[in-house]
Design an enzyme around this catalytic site. Sequence first.
Site, short mmCIF file in Angstrom:
data_model
loop_
_atom_site.label_atom_id
_atom_site.label_comp_id
_atom_site.label_asym_id
_atom_site.label_seq_id
_atom_site.Cartn_x
_atom_site.Cartn_y
_atom_site.Cartn_z
CD GLU A 253 -1.91 2.51 1.65
OE1 GLU A 253 -1.74 3.18 0.81
OE2 GLU A 253 -1.68 2.46 2.74
CB CYS A 287 -1.34 6.62 1.87
SG CYS A 287 -2.71 6.10 2.41
#
Length: 486
Positions: A253, A287
């Site tokens: 990720e 993120c």
Amino acid sequence: MTIARQLSIGGKDVPARTGRTTDVISPHTGVVFATVAAADASDVTAAVDAAAATFDDWSSLGPSARRAIFTKAAELLDSSTERAAQLMAGETGATFGWAVFNVTLAADIFREAAAAVTAPRGEVLTAQQEGVLGLAVREPVGVVAAFAPWNAPTILGARAIAAPLAAGNTLVLKASESAPLSSGLFLADLLHEAGLPPGVLGVITNDPVDAPQIAETLIADERVRAVNFTGSTAVGRIIGTLAAQHLKPAVLELGGKNSVIVLDDADIDYAVAAAVFAVCANSGQICMSAERLLVHESIAAEFTTKFATALAALPTGIPEDRATVVGPLVSTAAAARIAALVTDAVTKGAKVLAGGGDPNGAWYPPTLLTDVPPDAELYHAESFGPVCALTTFATDEEAITKANDTGNGLSAGLITENTTHGLRVARRLRTGIVHINDQSVADEPQAPFGGFRNSGYGRFGGRWGIEAFCNTRWVTIATEQAHFPG
């Protein structure tokens, strides 16, 4: 007072075999907040030794016992908000509100892991042969190598740990160099207090200069059978390459260059509030943070004025002040990097509508730019700070094209009062996550979480997170003797 911690191996606190330590510097005070053991390759091997030795016992432990451990860990985490806030503020400059969110979600991640322990894990297949029962059975793979980042340390540390352990694996966690306590050792303490057997979870801390050696040693160990990484795209490429070289599956990720699209029928005040949160939560160090605001030209003027005003009004200060919304970045170097990205964009033609300028130590003001050209580094690079670029569009097609004009593909938000319209646009965005009539930052432990393209591959959350760290086996049971040729 400086906190001193050792490695966590075999359920014990142990020093690095070399005796080396490394300091964690508080971003907003500039003083040493913690001193932790600085592991080398031999410490990594020792942690894998312990994890491999306990795999059989842990994977065969009854589901009720495993489930109770995660449930208890969630309860302990719920009661540890003040401690988590202290650690996160000291290590990363996190605000109290961000720490509370970290604790709440991390506790829910442990609860989801508890539920996953007793969830169905396999399927009955339709067999071609008469009298044969076919099964798809998911089993733990062995030792998992996990890497936790610093920006949401308690959330992402819990996510690195929970699903692999719930699936029956043992695990070695390389904690973030910037947040070794809140991303690793703090969570290991809670799990061990909750009853996690010694050796099931090891936590390695290290000096930043040794990170490549630590990662390579951990992933190369033949007993490690899967890799779990959350972090930047640049480091993710290295981790993914190492995993591929050793033929080990990985969940990656990685970074994002996320958009919030404001359609022409949006509630403007709601859109402004949503966008401010998406850009500035944790000072943009998420993120999923919005780095691009795409606003329909018919409402762009009003939106821009209100958004710039809202940015300027955000309370900025030290993490210890609970009124602070925008705190320091993780380091003075991070703030300087963001300032350089803004300067480069302005030099190439961008306009600053709010914020900008030079950093103040580890602080950088919430900043709104417009007219950022494609040759500016900020157009494509993830700033990882409270900075966004606003662009207008006239048609859905134009908005979709601009949103997809990035190598990343993690998250997106669409602000609209017409969900049918929103869904039509959302289905054409090349992201792993999209939120209709909401902004880009969201996380739920039962949902499939992950990116597309340069934002990584694989999914955390729910059954997807369990399956990522299982080996799926095909098993057949013949209920009658088969007839063979010849």
